[in-house]
Every structure is written in structure tokens, then in C-alpha cells.
Design a protein around this motif. Structure first.
Motif, PDB file in Angstrom:
ATOM      1  N   ASN A 350     -49.537 -44.357  20.629  1.00 40.96           N
ATOM      2  CA  ASN A 350     -49.945 -44.756  19.275  1.00 40.96           C
ATOM      3  C   ASN A 350     -50.838 -43.688  18.640  1.00 40.96           C
ATOM      4  O   ASN A 350     -50.667 -43.336  17.467  1.00 40.96           O
ATOM      5  CB  ASN A 350     -50.723 -46.073  19.312  1.00 40.96           C
ATOM      6  N   TYR A 354     -49.634 -41.872  15.249  1.00 42.06           N
ATOM      7  CA  TYR A 354     -50.326 -42.071  13.970  1.00 42.06           C
ATOM      8  C   TYR A 354     -51.315 -40.951  13.647  1.00 42.06           C
ATOM      9  O   TYR A 354     -52.145 -41.090  12.771  1.00 42.06           O
ATOM     10  CB  TYR A 354     -51.002 -43.449  13.950  1.00 42.06           C
ATOM     11  N   ASP A 378     -58.144 -40.501  17.807  1.00 39.68           N
ATOM     12  CA  ASP A 378     -57.244 -39.620  17.059  1.00 39.68           C
ATOM     13  C   ASP A 378     -57.805 -39.374  15.663  1.00 39.68           C
ATOM     14  O   ASP A 378     -58.720 -40.067  15.216  1.00 39.68           O
ATOM     15  CB  ASP A 378     -55.830 -40.223  16.970  1.00 39.68           C
ATOM     16  N   ARG A 397     -47.365 -54.642  11.857  1.00 39.34           N
ATOM     17  CA  ARG A 397     -47.538 -53.196  11.625  1.00 39.34           C
ATOM     18  C   ARG A 397     -48.307 -53.041  10.329  1.00 39.34           C
ATOM     19  O   ARG A 397     -47.955 -53.674   9.309  1.00 39.34           O
ATOM     20  CB  ARG A 397     -46.188 -52.489  11.484  1.00 39.34           C
ATOM     21  N   ALA A 398     -49.320 -52.183  10.348  1.00 36.99           N
ATOM     22  CA  ALA A 398     -50.103 -51.997   9.122  1.00 36.99           C
ATOM     23  C   ALA A 398     -49.225 -51.300   8.071  1.00 36.99           C
ATOM     24  O   ALA A 398     -48.282 -50.568   8.411  1.00 36.99           O
ATOM     25  CB  ALA A 398     -51.344 -51.162   9.417  1.00 36.99           C
ATOM     26  N   THR A 409     -42.283 -51.461  16.462  1.00 34.01           N
ATOM     27  CA  THR A 409     -41.950 -52.885  16.532  1.00 34.01           C
ATOM     28  C   THR A 409     -43.158 -53.771  16.265  1.00 34.01           C
ATOM     29  O   THR A 409     -43.017 -54.959  15.999  1.00 34.01           O
ATOM     30  CB  THR A 409     -41.420 -53.240  17.934  1.00 34.01           C
ATOM     31  N   LEU A 413     -49.205 -53.150  20.864  1.00 34.52           N
ATOM     32  CA  LEU A 413     -50.632 -53.452  21.030  1.00 34.52           C
ATOM     33  C   LEU A 413     -50.837 -54.875  21.505  1.00 34.52           C
ATOM     34  O   LEU A 413     -51.760 -55.149  22.267  1.00 34.52           O
ATOM     35  CB  LEU A 413     -51.373 -53.260  19.699  1.00 34.52           C
TER      36      LEU A 413
HETATM   37  P1  ADP Z   1     -46.023 -50.057  16.613  1.00 32.41           P
HETATM   38  O1  ADP Z   1     -44.736 -50.141  17.341  1.00 32.41           O
HETATM   39  O2  ADP Z   1     -45.900 -50.357  15.165  1.00 32.41           O
HETATM   40  O3  ADP Z   1     -46.781 -48.799  16.862  1.00 32.41           O
HETATM   41  P2  ADP Z   1     -48.165 -51.429  18.012  1.00 32.41           P
HETATM   42  O4  ADP Z   1     -48.200 -52.833  18.425  1.00 32.41           O
HETATM   43  O5  ADP Z   1     -48.286 -50.401  19.064  1.00 32.41           O
HETATM   44  O6  ADP Z   1     -46.834 -51.278  17.183  1.00 32.41           O
HETATM   45  O7  ADP Z   1     -49.319 -51.220  16.977  1.00 32.41           O
HETATM   46  C1  ADP Z   1     -49.467 -52.190  15.979  1.00 32.41           C
HETATM   47  C2  ADP Z   1     -49.981 -51.550  14.715  1.00 32.41           C
HETATM   48  O8  ADP Z   1     -51.325 -51.122  14.937  1.00 32.41           O
HETATM   49  C3  ADP Z   1     -49.263 -50.299  14.280  1.00 32.41           C
HETATM   50  O9  ADP Z   1     -48.099 -50.611  13.570  1.00 32.41           O
HETATM   51  C4  ADP Z   1     -50.316 -49.628  13.439  1.00 32.41           C
HETATM   52  O10 ADP Z   1     -50.358 -50.198  12.173  1.00 32.41           O
HETATM   53  C5  ADP Z   1     -51.591 -49.966  14.168  1.00 32.41           C
HETATM   54  N1  ADP Z   1     -52.085 -48.899  15.073  1.00 32.41           N
HETATM   55  C6  ADP Z   1     -52.080 -48.940  16.407  1.00 32.41           C
HETATM   56  N2  ADP Z   1     -52.645 -47.837  16.904  1.00 32.41           N
HETATM   57  C7  ADP Z   1     -53.005 -47.069  15.853  1.00 32.41           C
HETATM   58  C8  ADP Z   1     -53.637 -45.804  15.702  1.00 32.41           C
HETATM   59  N3  ADP Z   1     -54.030 -45.081  16.752  1.00 32.41           N
HETATM   60  N4  ADP Z   1     -53.849 -45.361  14.456  1.00 32.41           N
HETATM   61  C9  ADP Z   1     -53.478 -46.084  13.380  1.00 32.41           C
HETATM   62  N5  ADP Z   1     -52.863 -47.283  13.468  1.00 32.41           N
HETATM   63  C10 ADP Z   1     -52.641 -47.764  14.676  1.00 32.41           C
END
Ligand code: ADP
Length: 449
Positions: A350, A354, A378, A397-398, A409, A413
Motif C-alpha cells: 500500500n 500510494y 510513505d 477505497r478512499a 479491492t 487493510l
Molecule cells: P486497496 O486494494 O484499495 O489498496 P486496502 O484495503 O489495502 O485496499 O486499503 C484501503 C484503502 O486505504 C485504500 O483504498 C486507500 O484509500 C487507503 N490506504 C491504505 N494505505 C494507504 C497509504 N499508504 N496511503 C494512502 N492511502 C492508503
């Protein structure tokens, strides 16, 4: 999760609930019935007692309890007051007075019209007199008796003594009759309330049971489908990625071919990861994957390995991965190796995914008195403040992440946090949109885990 277990899983709890409700209904109905009976009988006794108390010996003395009384003022007065009492007590069918003549209980008067077939003339013998009724002339005690049947019907009766002025003798007995059918209808309707309540609750409980059963069957089907689909997809995807990788080793490939095949490889890898995510999430939902196969693992080495694998892909965007100076060389910790690998792969991937191009991801480590914290920092898109609360929920997802990378997906997280918590740990983050994110993963010392 063993799907057959799901099918077998009995709903004993519901059986107990239903049984308890039936018992509750019976007990409560019995209690209500007892109270209603007591109440009705007390009310009859009270009313008979009150009527008897309002009659004076002097009003009765002129009467002879024979047909000769008819038309005398004393008889007419007594009759009228009995008729008034009957009108005032809607549930009462007959009001009457008896006297004792020799061994016979005879009518002094009653509330009925002389034209009525239910009318009893003064002096008529009441042949159905019960021992309880007779006893009142001796004991001077008010009695409630019945249901008793006589030639007029079946009755529950309140019987009270009219005492002589000195209170020594019983000069008459006053009685009130309530129809036994009305008495039972009142009883049954009160007692049926708790039975009805229990029945409603049983219906609700059974409805809940059916819904849950359906839910679990649906879940079992979904789980079976996901497992089959994931397993069936994973092998060919791994095959494609492996095949593409082998082709890439061919030095004579043209640049365009190389790019295309690398694309195929990356797509196959991504799909493979997604399928793994789906499988893990469905397992987590089902309660499977909740067992830890703990063994002592060098977590420091495990993190390095995960980072090395992932950094190969990140290099193309000029994103560098660096370990903090204090990051330990070795860190033996009893944990589930596979789950630990998934935790760190997810957090690090992640951070890379990102990150902004040409930035750095830092992996650091801290030790406090309760355990170990791993930090992955990061300098990327960050997480918008308004969305930070939802980041750990499934499929979220943000908005900025969706703009930044289409692939994702929103499950990673969610299950990473579940896996950390399974180890007794915690996960949290600090983030600022457009500046970056630091993900914290804490594991407790084993004695507290
Ligand atoms: P994805 O498959 O979308 O990466 P995750 O469950 O791993 O799904 O993460 C969920 C959401 O959390 C991401 O879609 C993103 O919006 C946010 N996110 C997770 N890690 C980070 C990061 N290091 N920087 C920015 N946003 C993050």
C-alpha cells in the motif's frame, strides 16, 4: 471452515428458547388463572358480605318464609332491594335469601319477577343446598362455593350470613350467583394473555431461527463458491505469471514484446493477489483463518524479504524503499508466518502503491515495554481526513486512492487489521492528504499476546 460443519450446526439454543417460552407461558397462565380465581371469589365474598351487613334482623323478623309473606311491606322491601342489587351487579344472575326451617333451607325471597320461570316463592325448599351453605348457619362464616349445579344452572355463589342484632345467631343467608360459564370465560380470557404472548414470542424465535439458518446456508454456498473459484483461478494465474516471467528471460525479445509480456505478468500477479484477498476475506468472515499456527519466526527477516520482493516493482516509478538504521537484523517472535507475511506485504505494498513517484518509503521499528511497533512511512497521496474512519472497513477505497490507482479491492487493510488483532496486536495510522501516511503495526510481547 468446514462447510459440512455449518450444515450440521444445530440450533439447540432455539430449542431451549422455545421450551423456555412454553414453560413461561404455562407458568404465567397458571399464575394469572390463580390470581383471577382468587380475585373473583374474593369479590363475590365481599359483595355478599356487604349485602348481608346492610340487612337488619328487624327487616327480616316480620317474615315467615311462606307464601303468606307475599304482598307484605317487609317482603316487598326485601324483594326490591334484591332486584336493585342485581341491577347494580351486572355479572350476577340471582340474588336471594334463605332461612333455616327445621332441616330445610328455604327461600325467604329472591330477585326474580313472580312471572319468571326462575322465580322462587317464599317458603320454597332449596333442595340442592350444599353442606357448605348449611354450615353458614352454624359457623357464621361467609362462603364462596361452586361451580355447583342446581335446577337453574351451574353457578359460582357468594353466600354470607345475616346476623341477629346481638351477633349470636344467623337469621338468614344472602346469596349471589354468577353464571359458571361467564366465570370460566373471564378466567380463560385472562389466562390466555400470557399464553398468547408466549406464542407470539415462539413464532418470533422460530422466525429468527429460520432467517439465521437461511443466512448460514447462504453463507456456506457463498463460501464454497468463493473457495472453488479462487482455487480454480489461482493455479492458471500463477502459470501465466510464471510463463511470462520465463519468456522475459529471453534476451532476444524486442523492447515492445518485452513491455507487453511484462504487462501480462503484472496483470496475472495482480489478479492472483486479488483472488487471494477474496479468499482470505471470505475465510475471515467465515471464522476460518482465525486459528494461528504459531512458530518462532524471524520477523525482521520476514519484513525484509517482503520489502525486497515488492520493491522490484516500485523501482520503475523511482520509489525507493529504505530500512531505518535501528531496524533490527533479527527479531524472533512467535507468530503465524503466512499471516505475518500477508500483514507486511499488504502494508508495504500500500505504501508503495500510494506513494508519489521519486519518493521514499521508510520502514522503521520501535520497542516499548509492552511490545514491538513496526512503522511504514510513505510520502504519497495520504488519506483524506473525512475518510480515515472507513479505511479499515471491507471494500472501502478512499476517493483519492481510486483516482491514483484504479486497481484495488479495498479488502487488504480490513483483513490485515484482523490478522494483526488475531495476534493480539493493534493497527493504526497517521495520515495527511497529499503529504503521506505512516502505518503502525503493534505486536505485544508474547506473554501478553
Ligand atoms: P486497496 O486494494 O484499495 O489498496 P486496502 O484495503 O489495502 O485496499 O486499503 C484501503 C484503502 O486505504 C485504500 O483504498 C486507500 O484509500 C487507503 N490506504 C491504505 N494505505 C494507504 C497509504 N499508504 N496511503 C494512502 N492511502 C492508503
Amino acid at each position: 471452515m468446514d462447510v459440512t460443519e455449518l450444515k450440521k450446526s444445530p440450533y439447540d439454543r432455539y430449542r431451549y428458547i422455545v421450551l423456555a417460552l412454553i414453560l413461561f407461558g404455562i407458568m404465567f397462565a397458571w399464575l394469572v388463572a390463580t390470581l383471577v380465581v382468587r380475585n373473583q371469589r374474593e369479590s363475590l365474598a365481599e359483595r355478599a358480605g356487604t349485602i348481608a351487613a346492610t340487612i337488619n334482623e328487624s327487616e327480616i323478623q316480620p317474615l315467615t318464609a311462606s307464601e303468606a309473606d307475599i304482598g307484605t311491606p317487609a317482603y316487598e322491601d326485601l324483594k326490591q332491594s334484591m332486584q336493585r342489587i342485581k341491577v347494580a351487579n351486572q355479572d350476577v344472575r340471582f340474588v336471594y335469601a334463605f332461612v333455616l326451617q327445621g332441616n330445610d333451607i328455604v327461600f325467604l325471597g329472591d330477585s326474580e319477577d313472580p312471572d319468571s320461570e326462575d322465580y322462587s316463592a317464599p317458603g320454597d325448599v332449596y333442595y340442592e343446598a350444599t353442606p357448605a351453605l348449611r354450615s353458614i348457619f352454624r359457623t357464621k362464616q361467609t362462603v364462596v362455593e361452586g361451580p355447583e349445579t342446581d335446577r337453574w344452572g351451574t353457578w359460582v355463589s357468594g353466600l354470607a350470613p345475616v346476623l341477629s342484632a346481638d351477633g349470636e345467631d344467623v337469621v338468614a343467608v344472602v346469596g349471589l350467583d354468577v353464571d359458571a360459564d361467564d366465570y370460566f370465560i373471564a378466567l380463560v380470557s385472562y389466562a390466555s394473555i400470557p399464553v398468547l404472548l408466549a406464542l407470539i414470542m415462539i413464532v418470533l424465535a422460530l422466525g429468527g431461527q429460520r432467517l439465521r439458518k437461511k443466512d448460514e446456508e447462504l453463507f456456506a454456498t457463498k463460501f464454497r463458491f468463493l473457495s472453488i473459484a479462487s482455487h480454480e483461478l489461482r493455479s492458471p494465474l500463477a502459470g501465466i505469471a510464471w510463463g511470462a516471467e520465463s519468456v522475459l528471460e529471453n534476451k532476444s525479445l524486442h523492447e515492445k514484446e518485452r513491455t507487453m509480456i511484462a504487462l501480462i505478468r503484472d496483470a496475472a500477479r495482480y489478479m492472483s493477489e486479488t483472488v487471494a484477498d477474496i479468499l482470505t476475506t471470505s475465510r475471515m468472515e467465515g471464522g476460518a483463518s482465525k486459528k494461528l499456527l504459531r512458530e518462532v519466526v524471524d520477523v525482521a527477516q520476514l519484513v525484509r524479504d517482503a520489502a525486497t520482493t515488492l520493491s522490484l516493482n516500485a523501482a520503475k516509478d523511482d520509489i525507493t524503499l529504505r530500512f531505518d538504521r535501528d531496524f533490527p537484523q533479527h527479531l524472533p517472535y512467535p507468530c503465524d508466518k503466512d499471516k505475518m507475511r500477508r500483514i507486511f506485504s499488504n502494508v508495504i505494498s500500500n505504501a508503495l502503491k500510494y506513494s508519489n513517484p521519486k519518493s521514499e518509503v521508510l520502514i522503521s521499528y520501535g520497542r516499548d515495554k509492552d511490545g514491538y511497533v513496526f512503522l511504514v512511512t510513505d510520502h504519497g497521496i495520504g488519506i483524506p481526513e473525512a475518510e480515515q474512519k472507513k479505511i479499515f472497513s471491507t471494500y472501502y477505497r478512499a476517493t483519492n486512492a481510486e483516482r491514483h490507482v484504479a486497481q484495488g479491492t479495498g479488502m487488504g487493510l480490513y483483513f490485515t487489521k484482523q490478522l494483526v488483532e488475531l495476534h493480539g496486536g493493534r493497527m493504526w495510522f497517521e495520515s495527511k492528504e497529499n503529504e503521506g501516511t505512516t502505518m503502525h503495526v503493534f505486536f505485544p510481547d508474547m506473554k501478553q499476546a
